[in-house]
Scaffold this active site. Structure first.
Site, short mmCIF file in Angstrom:
data_model
loop_
_atom_site.label_atom_id
_atom_site.label_comp_id
_atom_site.label_asym_id
_atom_site.label_seq_id
_atom_site.Cartn_x
_atom_site.Cartn_y
_atom_site.Cartn_z
N HIS A 10 -7.43 -5.57 -3.27
CA HIS A 10 -7.60 -4.65 -2.14
C HIS A 10 -6.36 -3.78 -2.04
O HIS A 10 -5.36 -4.17 -1.43
CB HIS A 10 -7.83 -5.47 -0.86
CG HIS A 10 -8.09 -4.64 0.36
ND1 HIS A 10 -8.62 -5.15 1.52
CD2 HIS A 10 -7.87 -3.32 0.62
CE1 HIS A 10 -8.73 -4.21 2.43
NE2 HIS A 10 -8.27 -3.08 1.91
N HIS A 12 -5.35 0.58 -1.84
CA HIS A 12 -5.71 2.00 -1.84
C HIS A 12 -4.57 2.74 -2.53
O HIS A 12 -3.43 2.67 -2.07
CB HIS A 12 -5.86 2.51 -0.41
CG HIS A 12 -6.85 1.72 0.39
ND1 HIS A 12 -8.17 2.11 0.52
CD2 HIS A 12 -6.73 0.55 1.07
CE1 HIS A 12 -8.81 1.21 1.27
NE2 HIS A 12 -7.96 0.25 1.61
N HIS A 190 -15.15 -2.52 3.30
CA HIS A 190 -14.30 -3.01 4.39
C HIS A 190 -15.23 -3.43 5.52
O HIS A 190 -16.16 -2.69 5.87
CB HIS A 190 -13.39 -1.90 4.92
CG HIS A 190 -12.21 -1.57 4.06
ND1 HIS A 190 -12.32 -1.28 2.73
CD2 HIS A 190 -10.89 -1.49 4.36
CE1 HIS A 190 -11.10 -1.03 2.26
NE2 HIS A 190 -10.22 -1.15 3.23
N GLU A 193 -12.38 -5.76 9.93
CA GLU A 193 -10.94 -5.51 10.10
C GLU A 193 -10.73 -5.23 11.59
O GLU A 193 -10.13 -6.03 12.30
CB GLU A 193 -10.50 -4.31 9.25
CG GLU A 193 -9.02 -3.94 9.40
CD GLU A 193 -8.64 -2.64 8.66
OE1 GLU A 193 -9.52 -1.82 8.35
OE2 GLU A 193 -7.42 -2.46 8.41
N ASP A 271 -3.20 -3.73 0.47
CA ASP A 271 -3.87 -2.65 1.20
C ASP A 271 -3.18 -1.29 0.98
O ASP A 271 -3.57 -0.55 0.09
CB ASP A 271 -3.96 -3.00 2.70
CG ASP A 271 -5.16 -2.37 3.38
OD1 ASP A 271 -5.97 -1.72 2.70
OD2 ASP A 271 -5.31 -2.54 4.61
N ASP A 272 -2.19 -0.98 1.82
CA ASP A 272 -1.46 0.30 1.72
C ASP A 272 0.03 -0.01 1.80
O ASP A 272 0.68 0.24 2.81
CB ASP A 272 -1.86 1.22 2.88
CG ASP A 272 -3.36 1.49 2.90
OD1 ASP A 272 -3.82 2.32 2.11
OD2 ASP A 272 -4.07 0.83 3.69
N1 HPA Z 1 -8.73 0.22 6.55
C1 HPA Z 1 -9.65 1.16 6.50
N2 HPA Z 1 -9.53 2.25 5.76
C2 HPA Z 1 -8.44 2.39 5.02
C3 HPA Z 1 -7.44 1.43 5.03
C4 HPA Z 1 -7.60 0.28 5.83
O1 HPA Z 1 -6.74 -0.62 5.91
N3 HPA Z 1 -6.49 1.88 4.18
C5 HPA Z 1 -6.90 3.05 3.67
N4 HPA Z 1 -8.08 3.38 4.18
ZN ZN Z 2 -8.12 -1.32 2.94
#
Ligand code: HPA
Ligand code: ZN
Length: 331
Positions: A10, A12, A190, A193, A271-272
């Protein structure tokens, strides 16, 4: 081998755009940034929720203009990931976020593909590319971009669904996922979350996804947890992301240990990482420091990610062997 060999499921790629690279690319492309210097940009990295992060994440993409920019972005991630112990990475990108800014799909896909194509040889990291679609944009737009990706024979293994979750349920994207499956693509989304457990159910039942990205809110629904355990649905959990976006109060209260305790198929992911204070190694480091994970538990998390990856059985066996070797080297 000291570093735990891990798989990242996971991630991006746009979320690996570091502040330093933002300034380099802005200069190279003549893009004017609304920040005087690096310090002012870095002061923006304080988030109250998912949307406040997304606002900065999309704004910063303005510096990504050429094929070389996308190649440099991916290469920087792969180099950092290799240092973190990543042996295989399943990398999402947001095609709509670039096309809508006037960047041709080919620019973005070819730029990323160029870095990914050399990754095994250059960094020892195998890769898979996943096109993620923006759930807060019309579903018809997503379908159109998927058709374009298929028409250009883009080297994608699967599709995902990201961006603002609440109010944008999986049920709106059934046609997109039907088309992806028909084209032989893997499906992830996703869910859970910020959105409710019901979105996790919809992603499974209506989109027929193989993995849920995040999924932490499943714990609010006992029946759903039992199903996720029984079916061993992979949940790609991102601890530092959850803290930074205030999905959980503090890392000490993160549900990961409870999820592991319930027998859910959870993995640790970043994630990011340029936005959330650390790459996958930093996620593992902070978790281990707080929860005192044993080598057995760390290996179990790595095994879960290998089990859940879109790779050949031969590659899977190879990665299991690396984790075994790490464990033996520690005892
Ligand atoms: N959640 C949803 N969309 C996203 C995320 C995330 O953590 N990171 C990049 N796009
Ligand atoms: Zn994500």
């Amino acid at each position: 081998m000291d570093r735990l060999p891990v798989v990242e499921l996971h991630l991006h790629i746009e979320g690996t755009l570091e502040p330093g690279l933002i300034f380099v690319l802005a200069e190279r492309n003549g893009v004017e940034l609304p920040y005087a210097d690096l310090a002012e940009l870095e002061r923006q990295y304080e988030f109250g929720d998912l949307q406040s992060f997304l606002d900065l994440y999309y704004a910063n993409m303005a510096v990504l203009r050429t094929e070389r920019d996308f190649t440099d972005l991916a290469r920087a991630y792969l180099a950092r990931a290799a240092a973190a112990g990543v042996r295989h990475a399943e990398i999402m990108f947001d095609p709509q976020a670039h096309v809508s800014r006037g960047v041709p799909l080919e620019t973005c896909v070819n730029g990323l593909a160029s870095a990914l194509g050399e990754s095994e040889e250059e960094f020892g990291v195998s890769t898979v590319l996943i096109a993620a679609f923006l759930r807060d944009e019309p579903a018809e737009d997503a379908l159109e971009v998927l058709e374009q990706l298929l028409a250009m024979n883009a080297p994608i293994t699967g599709i995902g669904l990201d961006s603002a979750e609440v109010g944008h349920p999986p049920r709106d994207f059934v046609a997109l996922y039907d088309r992806a499956r028909e084209a032989g693509l893997e499906c992830v989304a996703h869910a859970g979350e910020e959105g409710p457990p019901e979105y996790i159910r919809e992603a499974l039942d209506l989109l027929q996804v193989a993995r849920i990205d995040h999924g932490i809110r499943c714990l609010e629904d006992e029946e759903l947890v039992e199903r996720l355990v029984a079916e061993q649905v992979p949940l790609t959990v991102c601890p530092l992301s959850n803290v930074r976006l205030r999905a959980v109060d503090t890392l000490a209260r993160h549900p990961l240990p409870r999820m592991l305790g319930r027998g859910l198929n959870v993995s640790v992911n970043s994630d990011d990482p340029a936005y959330f204070g650390g790459y996958i190694d930093e996620n593992f480091r902070q978790l281990t420091e707080l929860f005192g994970f044993t080598d057995e538990q760390l290996a179990a998390l790595a095994v879960n990610s290998v089990r859940s990856a879109f790779i050949t059985e031969e590659r899977r066996r190879g990665l299991f062997a690396e984790i075994d070797e790490w464990r033996r080297g520690r005892s």
